[in-house]
Design a protein around this motif. Structure first.
Motif, PDB file in Angstrom:
ATOM      1  N   MET A 147      16.849   6.788  -7.434  1.00  0.00           N
ATOM      2  CA  MET A 147      15.433   7.086  -7.245  1.00  0.00           C
ATOM      3  C   MET A 147      15.337   8.168  -6.172  1.00  0.00           C
ATOM      4  N   VAL A 148      14.632   9.238  -6.491  1.00  0.00           N
ATOM      5  CA  VAL A 148      14.431  10.329  -5.549  1.00  0.00           C
ATOM      6  C   VAL A 148      12.985  10.242  -5.071  1.00  0.00           C
ATOM      7  N   ASP A 149      12.814   9.921  -3.797  1.00  0.00           N
ATOM      8  CA  ASP A 149      11.490   9.744  -3.209  1.00  0.00           C
ATOM      9  C   ASP A 149      11.033  11.068  -2.596  1.00  0.00           C
ATOM     10  N   LEU A 150       9.973  11.641  -3.165  1.00  0.00           N
ATOM     11  CA  LEU A 150       9.462  12.939  -2.727  1.00  0.00           C
ATOM     12  C   LEU A 150       8.192  12.819  -1.886  1.00  0.00           C
ATOM     13  N   HIS A 151       7.867  11.612  -1.424  1.00  0.00           N
ATOM     14  CA  HIS A 151       6.651  11.432  -0.620  1.00  0.00           C
ATOM     15  C   HIS A 151       6.618  12.356   0.596  1.00  0.00           C
ATOM     16  N   GLY A 152       7.777  12.628   1.186  1.00  0.00           N
ATOM     17  CA  GLY A 152       7.837  13.457   2.385  1.00  0.00           C
ATOM     18  C   GLY A 152       8.009  14.941   2.117  1.00  0.00           C
ATOM     19  N   VAL A 153       8.059  15.336   0.844  1.00  0.00           N
ATOM     20  CA  VAL A 153       8.213  16.761   0.503  1.00  0.00           C
ATOM     21  C   VAL A 153       6.822  17.354   0.334  1.00  0.00           C
ATOM     22  N   VAL A 154       6.396  18.097   1.344  1.00  0.00           N
ATOM     23  CA  VAL A 154       5.034  18.641   1.343  1.00  0.00           C
ATOM     24  C   VAL A 154       4.949  20.008   0.687  1.00  0.00           C
TER      25      VAL A 154
END
Length: 133
Positions: A44-51
């Protein structure tokens, strides 16, 4: 600049990314994938922090996804933020706010389409919004 954190939970691995996904992200994403155990089945690649993300960053993300699949991993990218999702929509030629490109990301044909268009954008050094058509 991007940072990653890799966490293992049984046969699942979570790669959390934070910052800007750009041309400098490739080596760090490669290292994150290298840290995945050989017995892992899900990534799983979590992109929540990629703005923010540019075409080069999108290509690195697609490359990570493809390499993970070649290792036999099921891959899911979650937490698409507005700018990265909008960039992917523009690259794919799917205009409009709130498009469901994050949902389509997992479909192989869609990934190939955005990979080809992102590569053209990177090669031509064009902004992603000039690719719609």
């Amino acid at each position: 600049m991007i940072t990653t954190d890799v966490r293992h939970c049984g046969s699942s691995v979570l790669i959390s990314a934070e910052g800007t996904l750009d041309e400098d992200a490739g080596a760090l994403l490669q290292q994150a994938l290298d840290d995945v155990a050989v017995d892992a089945r899900d990534l799983m690649v979590d992109l929540h922090g990629v703005v923010a993300m540019d075409a080069s960053g999108l290509l690195h993300l697609l490359d990570l996804h493809r390499r993970a699949e070649c290792l036999g991993l099921r891959v899911l990218a979650i937490g698409w933020q507005p700018q990265p999702q909008q960039l992917m929509a523009q690259v794919a030629g799917i205009p409009g706010r709130g498009s469901s490109t994050g949902d389509r990301y997992a479909v192989a044909g869609f990934r190939r389409l955005i990979e080809e268009r992102a590569q053209r954008a990177q090669d031509a050094n064009f902004p992603a919004d000039s690719l719609s058509a």
